[in-house]
Motif scaffolding. Structure first.
Motif, PDB file in Angstrom:
ATOM      1  N   VAL A  11      96.455 -12.026 -19.890  1.00 22.91           N
ATOM      2  CA  VAL A  11      95.641 -12.597 -20.966  1.00 22.91           C
ATOM      3  C   VAL A  11      94.263 -11.945 -20.967  1.00 22.91           C
ATOM      4  O   VAL A  11      93.734 -11.584 -19.908  1.00 22.91           O
ATOM      5  N   LEU A  13      90.335 -11.818 -20.895  1.00 25.78           N
ATOM      6  CA  LEU A  13      89.362 -12.711 -20.277  1.00 25.78           C
ATOM      7  C   LEU A  13      88.628 -13.558 -21.309  1.00 25.78           C
ATOM      8  O   LEU A  13      88.324 -14.732 -21.060  1.00 25.78           O
ATOM      9  N   GLN A  15      89.680 -14.957 -23.743  1.00 23.38           N
ATOM     10  CA  GLN A  15      90.469 -16.119 -24.126  1.00 23.38           C
ATOM     11  C   GLN A  15      90.549 -17.157 -23.009  1.00 23.38           C
ATOM     12  O   GLN A  15      91.047 -18.262 -23.222  1.00 23.38           O
ATOM     13  N   ARG A  16      90.074 -16.786 -21.819  1.00 20.60           N
ATOM     14  CA  ARG A  16      90.053 -17.706 -20.684  1.00 20.60           C
ATOM     15  C   ARG A  16      88.666 -17.655 -20.031  1.00 20.60           C
ATOM     16  O   ARG A  16      88.522 -17.235 -18.878  1.00 20.60           O
ATOM     17  N   GLU A  18      86.845 -19.729 -18.678  1.00 18.64           N
ATOM     18  CA  GLU A  18      86.652 -20.505 -17.453  1.00 18.64           C
ATOM     19  C   GLU A  18      86.945 -19.679 -16.194  1.00 18.64           C
ATOM     20  O   GLU A  18      86.586 -20.084 -15.077  1.00 18.64           O
ATOM     21  N   LEU A  19      87.578 -18.500 -16.365  1.00 19.58           N
ATOM     22  CA  LEU A  19      87.891 -17.632 -15.233  1.00 19.58           C
ATOM     23  C   LEU A  19      86.853 -16.534 -15.035  1.00 19.58           C
ATOM     24  O   LEU A  19      87.046 -15.634 -14.205  1.00 19.58           O
ATOM     25  N   CYS A  23      86.719 -13.936 -11.812  1.00 21.50           N
ATOM     26  CA  CYS A  23      86.948 -12.514 -12.056  1.00 21.50           C
ATOM     27  C   CYS A  23      85.774 -11.686 -11.549  1.00 21.50           C
ATOM     28  O   CYS A  23      85.970 -10.614 -10.956  1.00 21.50           O
ATOM     29  N   LEU A  56      97.665 -13.465 -14.449  1.00 23.53           N
ATOM     30  CA  LEU A  56      97.624 -14.820 -13.899  1.00 23.53           C
ATOM     31  C   LEU A  56      98.999 -15.213 -13.382  1.00 23.53           C
ATOM     32  O   LEU A  56     100.028 -14.858 -13.967  1.00 23.53           O
ATOM     33  N   SER A  58     101.385 -18.553 -12.159  1.00 24.59           N
ATOM     34  CA  SER A  58     101.576 -19.993 -12.110  1.00 24.59           C
ATOM     35  C   SER A  58     102.958 -20.279 -11.544  1.00 24.59           C
ATOM     36  O   SER A  58     103.831 -19.407 -11.516  1.00 24.59           O
ATOM     37  N   CYS A  66      96.606 -22.054 -12.630  1.00 21.73           N
ATOM     38  CA  CYS A  66      96.876 -20.611 -12.627  1.00 21.73           C
ATOM     39  C   CYS A  66      96.034 -19.941 -11.551  1.00 21.73           C
ATOM     40  O   CYS A  66      94.881 -20.323 -11.315  1.00 21.73           O
TER      41      CYS A  66
END
Length: 236
Positions: A11, A13, A15-16, A18-19, A23, A56, A58, A66
């Motif tokens: 994905v 970054l 779009q995510r 919170e990571l 990262c 990621l 899961s 994740c």
């Protein structure tokens, strides 16, 4: 490899978000640099490139969080509208040796191919055999161009690949009019021969790299610090 029940996804970054911190720490552990510098680079990730992609992991349940497995950064390549430049490839240290590096690169190829790109370029100091096993071959230096949209025409991208000091072609309507050049001076007799030209250099990723031959064991290319560097590419 990981367990059978695990799921891997790639994905962007952006779009995510919170990571972002995780990262930045992943990259800092591998290459150093300040946290602020890493965050600044990562926050520029976008669909228009450069794009920071995260692998990621899961366990296949909604309750399981994740885990960040790896990161790769993609940028456009000057004068090559269907190419992308790959850099900052890293897998979390605790997960190395389990095949995640290969899966990260394979997922990156699929991501790029699904968006119409046909070739990946990269450089490496010592992982040329790993990339060769993934289908990469030795290539010539290219120039990455960050922060340009895929909609930028090839004519604009070519401007970024012009060698320093090279004459750029313009139409007669746009080229500034200059007064006639004065006649050249009469050359002196028995003028000494000019010295041989220096090796060709190409500006790439903000560093200079010499361009000559190719080999998986030795390379004539050097980065800005004078270290050997291998240029590689793969048609996808």
């Amino acid at each position: 490899m990981g367990s059978v029940s695990e799921e891997l996804t790639l994905v962007p970054l952006h779009q995510r978000p919170e990571l972002l911190e995780a990262c930045a720490e992943l990259l800092r552990e591998e290459w150093g640099k300040s946290r602020a510098s890493r965050l600044h680079m990562l926050q520029r990730s976008s669909d228009s490139f450069p794009a920071c992609l995260l692998l990621l992991r899961s366990q296949g349940t909604a309750e399981a969080p994740c885990q960040l497995v790896g990161h790769v950064r993609l940028s456009r390549v000057a004068a090559r509208p269907r190419s992308l430049f790959v850099e900052s490839v890293v897998v979390a240290r605790a997960l190395r040796g389990q095949g995640y590096g290969r899966q990260l690169m394979e997922a990156t190829e699929q991501w790029a191919r699904a968006r119409g790109f046909g070739c990946l370029h990269l450089t490496t100091h010592d992982k040329q055999h790993f990339y060769a096993h993934l289908g990469f071959v030795l290539g010539e230096p290219v120039q990455s161009v960050a922060f340009l949209s895929p909609t930028v025409p090839a004519e604009v991208l070519r401007l970024f690949s012009t060698r320093p000091g090279a004459d750029t072609t313009t139409t007669s309507s746009t080229r500034p009019r200059l007064p006639p050049a004065p006649p050249p001076p009469v050359s002196s007799p028995a003028a000494p021969a000019p010295p041989p030209p220096p090796p060709n250099v190409i500006w790439a990723r903000g560093v200079l790299a010499e361009s000559n031959g190719r080999s998986l064991l030795e390379t004539p290319h050097r980065d800005a610090k004078g270290l050997p560097i291998f240029w590689m590419k793969k048609d996808i």
